[in-house]
Design a protein around this motif. Structure first.
Motif, PDB file in Angstrom:
ATOM      1  N   ALA A  27      -5.232  14.731   3.941  1.00 29.42           N
ATOM      2  CA  ALA A  27      -5.824  15.840   3.186  1.00 29.42           C
ATOM      3  C   ALA A  27      -6.882  16.603   3.985  1.00 29.42           C
ATOM      4  CB  ALA A  27      -6.436  15.318   1.885  1.00 29.42           C
ATOM      5  N   THR A  65      -7.887  10.506  -5.275  1.00 30.52           N
ATOM      6  CA  THR A  65      -6.705  11.083  -5.925  1.00 30.52           C
ATOM      7  C   THR A  65      -6.149  12.227  -5.094  1.00 30.52           C
ATOM      8  OG1 THR A  65      -7.541  10.468  -8.097  1.00 30.52           O
ATOM      9  CG2 THR A  65      -5.865  12.208  -8.026  1.00 30.52           C
ATOM     10  N   LEU A  66      -7.019  13.134  -4.692  1.00 31.74           N
ATOM     11  CA  LEU A  66      -6.548  14.252  -3.865  1.00 31.74           C
ATOM     12  C   LEU A  66      -6.039  13.763  -2.512  1.00 31.74           C
ATOM     13  CD1 LEU A  66      -9.030  17.221  -4.459  1.00 31.74           C
ATOM     14  CD2 LEU A  66      -6.683  16.947  -5.273  1.00 31.74           C
ATOM     15  N   ALA A  67      -6.623  12.679  -2.018  1.00 31.95           N
ATOM     16  CA  ALA A  67      -6.200  12.163  -0.708  1.00 31.95           C
ATOM     17  C   ALA A  67      -4.832  11.502  -0.787  1.00 31.95           C
ATOM     18  CB  ALA A  67      -7.229  11.182  -0.166  1.00 31.95           C
ATOM     19  N   GLY A  68      -4.482  10.996  -1.958  1.00 34.04           N
ATOM     20  CA  GLY A  68      -3.124  10.504  -2.139  1.00 34.04           C
ATOM     21  C   GLY A  68      -2.959   9.010  -2.291  1.00 34.04           C
ATOM     22  N   GLU A  69      -3.990   8.206  -1.984  1.00 34.33           N
ATOM     23  CA  GLU A  69      -3.889   6.752  -2.154  1.00 34.33           C
ATOM     24  C   GLU A  69      -5.260   6.190  -2.505  1.00 34.33           C
ATOM     25  OE1 GLU A  69      -2.199   5.037   1.390  1.00 34.33           O
ATOM     26  OE2 GLU A  69      -0.179   5.719   0.896  1.00 34.33           O
ATOM     27  N   LYS A 128       0.807  -1.222   0.000  1.00 31.88           N
ATOM     28  CA  LYS A 128       0.000   0.000   0.000  1.00 31.88           C
ATOM     29  C   LYS A 128       0.835   1.265   0.000  1.00 31.88           C
ATOM     30  CE  LYS A 128      -4.360  -1.685   1.580  1.00 31.88           C
ATOM     31  NZ  LYS A 128      -4.139  -3.124   1.803  1.00 31.88           N
ATOM     32  N   THR A 129       2.128   1.123   0.213  1.00 29.60           N
ATOM     33  CA  THR A 129       2.941   2.339   0.232  1.00 29.60           C
ATOM     34  C   THR A 129       3.351   2.727  -1.179  1.00 29.60           C
ATOM     35  OG1 THR A 129       4.797   0.900   0.740  1.00 29.60           O
ATOM     36  CG2 THR A 129       3.840   2.118   2.565  1.00 29.60           C
ATOM     37  N   ASN A 130       3.634   3.998  -1.320  1.00 29.21           N
ATOM     38  CA  ASN A 130       3.950   4.563  -2.627  1.00 29.21           C
ATOM     39  C   ASN A 130       5.417   4.338  -2.964  1.00 29.21           C
ATOM     40  OD1 ASN A 130       4.154   6.106  -4.934  1.00 29.21           O
ATOM     41  ND2 ASN A 130       4.199   8.058  -3.814  1.00 29.21           N
ATOM     42  N   HIS A 187      -1.930  15.629  -8.650  1.00 28.21           N
ATOM     43  CA  HIS A 187      -1.167  15.349  -7.436  1.00 28.21           C
ATOM     44  C   HIS A 187      -2.042  15.491  -6.192  1.00 28.21           C
ATOM     45  CE1 HIS A 187       2.250  15.389 -10.065  1.00 28.21           C
ATOM     46  NE2 HIS A 187       2.027  16.637 -10.402  1.00 28.21           N
ATOM     47  N   ALA A 188      -1.623  14.774  -5.173  1.00 25.43           N
ATOM     48  CA  ALA A 188      -2.447  14.677  -3.972  1.00 25.43           C
ATOM     49  C   ALA A 188      -2.187  15.803  -2.975  1.00 25.43           C
ATOM     50  CB  ALA A 188      -2.184  13.334  -3.289  1.00 25.43           C
ATOM     51  N   VAL A 189      -3.062  15.835  -1.993  1.00 22.15           N
ATOM     52  CA  VAL A 189      -2.961  16.647  -0.786  1.00 22.15           C
ATOM     53  C   VAL A 189      -2.990  18.155  -1.070  1.00 22.15           C
ATOM     54  CG1 VAL A 189      -1.845  16.940   1.437  1.00 22.15           C
ATOM     55  CG2 VAL A 189      -1.591  14.783   0.214  1.00 22.15           C
ATOM     56  N   PRO A 190      -4.190  18.643  -1.384  1.00 18.33           N
ATOM     57  CA  PRO A 190      -4.360  20.095  -1.493  1.00 18.33           C
ATOM     58  C   PRO A 190      -4.045  20.745  -0.150  1.00 18.33           C
ATOM     59  CG  PRO A 190      -6.496  18.972  -1.392  1.00 18.33           C
ATOM     60  CD  PRO A 190      -5.456  17.913  -1.546  1.00 18.33           C
ATOM     61  N   ASP A 223     -10.101  -2.495   1.317  1.00 18.36           N
ATOM     62  CA  ASP A 223      -8.790  -2.972   0.874  1.00 18.36           C
ATOM     63  C   ASP A 223      -7.888  -3.404   2.025  1.00 18.36           C
ATOM     64  OD1 ASP A 223      -9.401  -2.451  -1.810  1.00 18.36           O
ATOM     65  OD2 ASP A 223      -8.798  -0.352  -1.604  1.00 18.36           O
ATOM     66  N   TYR A 224      -8.298  -3.102   3.238  1.00 18.12           N
ATOM     67  CA  TYR A 224      -7.463  -3.451   4.403  1.00 18.12           C
ATOM     68  C   TYR A 224      -8.021  -4.712   5.074  1.00 18.12           C
ATOM     69  CZ  TYR A 224      -5.177   1.032   3.844  1.00 18.12           C
ATOM     70  OH  TYR A 224      -4.462   2.087   3.342  1.00 18.12           O
ATOM     71  N   HIS A 246      -6.440   3.207  -1.593  1.00 17.23           N
ATOM     72  CA  HIS A 246      -6.875   2.121  -0.706  1.00 17.23           C
ATOM     73  C   HIS A 246      -8.017   2.560   0.206  1.00 17.23           C
ATOM     74  CE1 HIS A 246      -2.983   1.171  -2.189  1.00 17.23           C
ATOM     75  NE2 HIS A 246      -2.385   2.015  -1.363  1.00 17.23           N
ATOM     76  N   ARG A 300       0.321  14.748   6.096  1.00 18.97           N
ATOM     77  CA  ARG A 300      -0.250  15.014   4.784  1.00 18.97           C
ATOM     78  C   ARG A 300      -1.707  14.563   4.645  1.00 18.97           C
ATOM     79  NH1 ARG A 300       2.407  13.370  -0.116  1.00 18.97           N
ATOM     80  NH2 ARG A 300       3.125  11.441   0.839  1.00 18.97           N
ATOM     81  N   ILE A 354       1.683  -3.013   7.599  1.00 16.73           N
ATOM     82  CA  ILE A 354       2.066  -1.989   6.628  1.00 16.73           C
ATOM     83  C   ILE A 354       3.369  -1.333   7.066  1.00 16.73           C
ATOM     84  CG2 ILE A 354       1.375   0.163   5.480  1.00 16.73           C
ATOM     85  CD1 ILE A 354      -1.566  -0.714   6.446  1.00 16.73           C
ATOM     86  N   PHE A 357       1.102   8.080   6.863  1.00 16.66           N
ATOM     87  CA  PHE A 357       0.397   8.502   5.650  1.00 16.66           C
ATOM     88  C   PHE A 357       0.747   7.583   4.489  1.00 16.66           C
ATOM     89  CE2 PHE A 357       0.221  10.715   1.622  1.00 16.66           C
ATOM     90  CZ  PHE A 357      -1.001  11.362   1.657  1.00 16.66           C
ATOM     91  N   ASN A 358       1.985   7.188   4.422  1.00 13.74           N
ATOM     92  CA  ASN A 358       2.462   6.339   3.327  1.00 13.74           C
ATOM     93  C   ASN A 358       1.973   4.908   3.552  1.00 13.74           C
ATOM     94  OD1 ASN A 358       3.772   5.373   1.092  1.00 13.74           O
ATOM     95  ND2 ASN A 358       5.801   6.143   1.660  1.00 13.74           N
ATOM     96  N   GLY A 359       0.766   4.654   3.082  1.00 14.55           N
ATOM     97  CA  GLY A 359       0.138   3.340   3.281  1.00 14.55           C
ATOM     98  C   GLY A 359      -1.208   3.470   3.965  1.00 14.55           C
ATOM     99  N   HIS A 375       5.709   1.615   6.731  1.00 16.78           N
ATOM    100  CA  HIS A 375       5.533   2.979   6.219  1.00 16.78           C
ATOM    101  C   HIS A 375       6.797   3.550   5.574  1.00 16.78           C
ATOM    102  CE1 HIS A 375       1.567   2.821   7.757  1.00 16.78           C
ATOM    103  NE2 HIS A 375       1.972   2.678   8.992  1.00 16.78           N
ATOM    104  N   GLN A 379       5.305  19.921   2.321  1.00 18.24           N
ATOM    105  CA  GLN A 379       4.835  18.539   2.159  1.00 18.24           C
ATOM    106  C   GLN A 379       5.632  17.802   1.078  1.00 18.24           C
ATOM    107  OE1 GLN A 379       0.612  19.726   1.874  1.00 18.24           O
ATOM    108  NE2 GLN A 379       0.318  18.826   3.908  1.00 18.24           N
TER     109      GLN A 379
END
Lengths: 344, 344, 344
Positions: free
Chosen positions: B44, B187-191, A3-5, A21-24, B197-198, B193, B42, B204, B258-260, B206, A225
């Motif tokens: 959102a 998309t704006l949230a960044g992932e 799940k990580t980027n 891109h994410a996170v306004p 999905d969990y 999942h 991060r 996870i 956040f990453n995941g 990170h 960020q």
């Protein structure tokens, strides 16, 4: 399912691809105060609501580089997480000032690709736009980065190298609506030098130096960020050093340039830029500028000055940029080419 | 008459005692900007007013952990100035989001006491409530600390150990009024999942790490008006090290997660937590999470995920928490158990 | 034409000269949050809008020392860029609270000059006024600095030494309009000690210590747009140390003094001050106070307390200020004499 980027690799890009891109992010007086704590920023238009109003704006915008860093930071997870190097910028236009309360997001389009001959990496060109909550574009710029391939067997894409202006012409620059420098207060701004006082070719030594601390560059980079590991994790590089975000050097140099360029108030164009050498904690950053061009604009009392802003470390000399081999001298950290607005 | 606060000692507490803590605080965009500068936060919903509005809230609240730290910080002069150790948390409920402009204060009730068999210290249990300017409870949690006795001859109080839920049930969680994730923008949230999905039991990693600096943890801890000497005074401990406020590690790990877990937006419950080992400047903090439970909620499109968040230092392995002796491994800094809200 | 500011030298000043300082600044909640991150500031009136309103003010003002630093910072490029030493302060009056949204600027008048007998430097006395966007004076103070001569052949000016009050009388103090401490909440303020509990001559050990970091003092000093090189550039002094802005020590000591003087809420007068010894990163700063005087005021429930605030480093003893030679002890960093308002 991981799940990580992992970030995108060179083979993950295609010309024409659009990445939202994410996170306004909503900016406030907090970002402004942090910016002033992190950099010796003193341009009056970005410090005082009253000064900005006297210049025809509704209030003091956030520093143009806050806009740049915020828009740029959002692209990092999608564009440069696996970047080997940040190669250049072009055609940067600041289209709308950003005010406390505005919310920024970023979107990029892949406009060029070129695999390196070693087959292990390639250059990705993206045009990035920053938008506010009214979907107005506030910033538009091109950057290109070298990105690693993950799958070395992936076929090379067709090479597309975008045609980019080396320099924005003054007609490309967008002057903020209402901007008027006819009643400009040079005393409050801090220096008497106006448009007519600068000559093309003139060199300005900004004199002051700032020694860089880990806590500061990390706070700055996080504020935008920007998540690139190399800035935060002392175990990431074999030498145990944290590489400083190039934008930190840009902001430091621009703030230092107040001393001699106090009236180069607003950045409206970014013609190009190179992070000539890496910057690390403990270095003392200085700056010098060269006047590259000048032009009048349609706004009352407003001239445009094209400036080369160079950030350096110990041992640099004002005006010395490259060696006989055409490469940047090791003391040069940044070579930035931008247009700023200045009272006539 | 000595006017400085020596802090309370174990013999100064009595079950049923209510302590109104000092120094209410109005939060603003400044606290939010500082938070984003201090942690790679991060999520959102806490970054963008627009994203929060699209989720049914009036604006972007301050990070739930800003609320936690602010409420917690006020209790330090009354609860933990003479604490030997911060032993645990339970039944933490985030009841109302906090917005810029809100003013927070804290009040605690002593709900349990147990003198240690050595007669030199004891455990104090308090239930702390954070209230806003409308006297609405925004946060309610229990923590227990080991506190020194000053007068070793003071009689031991009757032992009262409160009955505390090991885990909040999903019905105990309070979903912010109006929250609606049916139009959630992944998309704006960044992932991508989502809740589905969990899987319970999923681990996870990170991935990212942040090396800790003295200036940063001190700025963070001061921002919450937490006055414990051990965080600020390098002459306090014989080894000359400043112990890092446990909450700094909580915020760092949560931000790294956040990453995941970019969509684990809001913290609504704190089931428990342990500061497994002390953290000092120079360490590189990483984090991993384990999905402990999942539950649907009554709010549209909103699921609840129970997560174990573990902060570690060098040498840790994802999923490794305790040794064969049942004790935390030396590489584990934090073991936190919380409920977060996630789009279905 | 050199465009950078070399600063003024002793021969550039003349009695009666008025200098309008550059770069006005709008303050916001961001400056407040930064202040609370940089110093352990906890005076309730400056932390909570609600507490300030209960005291008759429209909202919580920014810390009086934010006003002082902001006004002071603007004078640096014109007054102390070539200063050898910051010699003293007198007749400082805080005339109006400053609120988020206010814009501050500074102006100074040269009120005294005395060339030193060595002919290489001289003392410059200036009266500085800070004004808000309504041209109301918010702060008025005198400071004197020793400034180098650039042209040693420049003739010595006529010696003018202004007559300055050693101490402001209580009648000189301006109480903020509407201030009323009759319903003062001592619990929320953090200590029970009121005006009547303090005795002239009383010494208060503020107990806590804070170890100073480079990143913190530089961020603080930049936030006030103070540009003196010696604070930022590690290559400036032969010993490679960055001298810490004296105002950072003032704010640190004032914040530490909360512990014992939590109810000395508002600073209204600055009688005098000396930076007894330089402060550098790595030192642990502590503070003690002495009650010098007390007086009633015309505002309901409001008393005035005159305090000596002393900041120290390792080895200092509470109450020990000067040696037998009449000079400050090497452990003393700051000796500040001010009036604060306190509930009766």
């Amino acid at each position: 399912m991981a799940k990580t980027n992992p970030g995108r690799f060179f083979e993950d890009y295609a010309v024409g691809q659009v990445i939202d891109h994410a996170v306004p992010r909503t900016v406030s007086g907090g970002e402004r105060a942090m910016y002033h704590a992190l950099y010796p920023a003193r341009h009056a238009l970005y410090s005082s609501d009253e000064f900005a109003r006297a210049s025809g704006l509704p209030a003091s915008p956030v520093d143009d580089l806050i806009t740049f860093h915020t828009v740029f930071g959002k692209t990092v997870p999608d564009v440069s997480l696996n970047a080997v190097a940040n190669l250049g910028y072009a055609e940067g236009k600041f289209l709308k000032p950003v005010y406390p309360g505005d919310t920024l997001r970023s979107t990029s389009e892949v406009i060029g690709l070129k695999q390196n001959s070693n087959g292990k990496s390639g250059v990705v060109y993206v045009r990035t736009r920053g938008l506010n909550q009214r979907d107005e574009v506030v910033l538009d710029y091109v950057r290109w980065v070298m990105v690693r391939k993950n799958n070395l067997d992936a076929p090379a894409p067709e090479t597309v190298i975008p045609e980019l202006s080396k320099v924005l012409s003054v007609d490309d620059l967008v002057i903020p609506e209402g901007l008027d420098f006819t009643n400009y207060d040079f005393t409050l701004a801090g220096e008497p030098h106006r448009f007519g006082d600068y000559e093309v070719g003139e060199l300005i030594d900004h004199v002051d130096g700032v020694t860089i601390e880990e806590a500061e560059h990390m706070m700055a980079t996080r504020l935008w960020q920007n998540t690139a590991k190399v800035h935060f994790d002392a175990t990431f590089r074999p030498d145990g050093q944290r590489l400083i975000y190039g934008g930190h050097v840009i902001s430091m140099a621009r703030a230092l340039s107040f001393n001699g360029l106090a009236n180069a108030q607003m950045i409206v164009g970014l013609n190009g830029g190179a992070h000539a050498n890496p910057c690390f904690s403990g270095l003392t950053v200085r700056a010098w500028s060269e006047v590259l061009d000048k032009a009048e604009t349609s706004a009352p009392g407003v001239g445009a000055v094209r400036l080369r802003l160079v950030a350096t470390k110990h041992g640099a000399e004002v005006g010395q940029l490259k060696g006989e081999d055409g490469k940047y001298l090791p003391e040069v950290l940044l070579d930035l080419d931008y247009w700023a607005l200045m009272p006539m």
